[in-house]
Design a protein around this motif. Structure first.
Motif, PDB file in Angstrom:
ATOM      1  N   TYR A   1      62.483  48.567  79.889  1.00 23.08           N
ATOM      2  CA  TYR A   1      61.618  49.470  79.047  1.00 23.08           C
ATOM      3  C   TYR A   1      62.153  49.442  77.343  1.00 23.08           C
ATOM      4  O   TYR A   1      61.589  49.131  76.610  1.00 23.08           O
ATOM      5  N   VAL A   2      63.605  49.508  77.274  1.00 25.34           N
ATOM      6  CA  VAL A   2      64.091  49.408  76.135  1.00 25.34           C
ATOM      7  C   VAL A   2      63.931  48.119  75.571  1.00 25.34           C
ATOM      8  O   VAL A   2      63.885  47.937  74.112  1.00 25.34           O
ATOM      9  N   ALA A   3      64.131  47.028  76.347  1.00 29.78           N
ATOM     10  CA  ALA A   3      63.946  45.677  75.823  1.00 29.78           C
ATOM     11  C   ALA A   3      62.486  45.448  75.153  1.00 29.78           C
ATOM     12  O   ALA A   3      62.430  44.875  74.014  1.00 29.78           O
ATOM     13  N   ASP A   4      61.718  45.766  75.971  1.00 29.81           N
ATOM     14  CA  ASP A   4      60.356  45.983  75.100  1.00 29.81           C
ATOM     15  C   ASP A   4      60.140  46.772  74.072  1.00 29.81           C
ATOM     16  O   ASP A   4      59.366  46.429  72.943  1.00 29.81           O
ATOM     17  N   LEU A   5      60.685  47.976  73.940  1.00 22.12           N
ATOM     18  CA  LEU A   5      60.825  48.555  72.553  1.00 22.12           C
ATOM     19  C   LEU A   5      61.382  47.745  71.533  1.00 22.12           C
ATOM     20  O   LEU A   5      60.765  47.519  70.348  1.00 22.12           O
ATOM     21  N   ILE A   6      62.417  47.213  71.880  1.00 20.60           N
ATOM     22  CA  ILE A   6      63.193  46.319  70.738  1.00 20.60           C
ATOM     23  C   ILE A   6      62.276  45.084  70.619  1.00 20.60           C
ATOM     24  O   ILE A   6      62.323  44.713  69.182  1.00 20.60           O
ATOM     25  N   LEU A   7      61.516  44.645  71.326  1.00 20.56           N
ATOM     26  CA  LEU A   7      60.742  43.510  70.863  1.00 20.56           C
ATOM     27  C   LEU A   7      59.615  43.756  69.950  1.00 20.56           C
ATOM     28  O   LEU A   7      59.024  42.838  69.285  1.00 20.56           O
ATOM     29  N   GLY A   8      59.381  45.010  69.909  1.00 25.49           N
ATOM     30  CA  GLY A   8      58.515  45.630  69.007  1.00 25.49           C
ATOM     31  C   GLY A   8      57.038  44.928  68.959  1.00 25.49           C
ATOM     32  O   GLY A   8      56.129  44.804  70.095  1.00 25.49           O
TER      33      GLY A   8
END
Length: 322
Positions: free
Chosen positions: A212-219
């Protein structure tokens, strides 16, 4: 501006609960003054002892806990209290009708840098058939709370509170010493582009939170197709206050370093009161496995993972767990 008493009466709070809240806030006003004195009063820095959580106590932790404990014990409204700084429950008045759980000074490490800190509290009915020193009286789910909130000690001293009829924010008017209603009936935006998490623990998270957080960081370049900003105050009161004011998602997820401590935040006096506030403002609060306020406590210092904030973003986060 409307005074605290007027709003509590409008929300249907019983007189004894209003008097208890006023008593608790009198203690918080004293804490606010002590915090504002800072180095001038010699209250900064650590003590030589640890609390029951194994955390080094700050001088202001001890001072704040004592102020709240003394004030509530003398009120007559409280049967017992539980505190982050006390190993066991503290009996008060045998005939008291309420139990109060609190974190006397959340984010106390921030005192060294003059950043946001606060007091978090939750109030429930006291089972009259139990003795005042019986910790099992506190083992009630958050759904049994009759009031919850926090006092934020920042550039101004603010109170966010609910009695189950919406979440309201008040500001302490230091000219007359009362809390005045400044943001009634908070409504969280359902969507957000801000998240709060301690990224230094990333390697210890479960796979759903990692993804989830990885996808947030990918923006905008990732599956979410929009950019997100990360905000982190290192005090739950500060991060949740930002969520209440403009939306967002706050997470302190399961940490696999110690299975006996599945989260950092304590259920009774951190997760439950914040969940109550956010839900009353239209948000969601979950552990990743279910609603925070429906968790049945097994002991007064129980910890839980927390995912709290704007409704659609919390739902998106939880979808990774499915």
């Amino acid at each position: 501006m409307k005074r605290l008493n007027s709003q509590l009466q409008q929300d249907g709070a019983p007189l004894e609960l209003i008097l208890l809240i006023r008593t608790l806030l009198a203690a918080c006003k004293e804490i606010s003054f002590r915090v504002s004195q800072g180095a001038l009063a010699g209250v900064l820095g650590s003590t030589l002892s640890e609390n029951v959580q194994g955390e080094t106590q700050k001088k202001l932790d001890v001072i704040s806990n004592q102020i709240l404990k003394d004030t509530l014990r003398e009120s007559g409204y409280v049967k017992a209290i539980s505190s982050e700084e006390e190993e066991d429950v503290v009996p008060c008045s045998p005939d008291g009708n309420y139990l109060v759980s609190f974190d006397p000074l959340d984010g106390s490490s921030n005192t060294e840098i003059n950043s946001l800190i606060g007091t978090i509290f939750s109030i429930t009915h006291a089972p009259q058939w139990m003795e005042a020193d019986d910790p099992s009286a506190f083992l009630q789910p958050g759904t049994q709370s009759v009031a919850a909130g926090y006092v934020l000690y920042g550039p101004s001293t603010m109170l966010a509170m609910t009695t189950g009829k919406g979440t309201h924010i008040y500001t302490l008017d230091k000219t007359h010493g009362g809390f005045l209603l400044t943001k009634p009936n908070i409504e969280l935006p359902t969507q957000t582009s801000e998240f709060s998490i301690n990224a230094s623990n990333q390697r210890h998270w479960e796979d759903p939170m990692q993804r989830y957080v990885a996808d947030l960081i990918l923006g905008a370049d990732g599956p979410r197709e929009k950019d997100f900003n990360m905000r982190w105050v290192a005090a739950m009161v500060g991060d949740i206050h930002r969520v209440l004011c403009r939306g967002g998602i706050f997470m302190y997820p399961f940490d696999n370093r110690n299975p006996e401590k599945p989260g950092k935040l304590r259920l009774l006096y951190e997760a439950n009161p914040m969940a109550f506030l956010v839900e009353q403002a239209g948000g969601l609060a979950d552990t990743g496995e279910g609603r925070i306020m429906e968790v049945m406590p097994t002991e007064i210092h129980q910890r839980v993972p927390t995912i709290i904030g704007s409704k659609e973003e919390v739902e998106t986060c939880l979808s990774y767990y499915k």
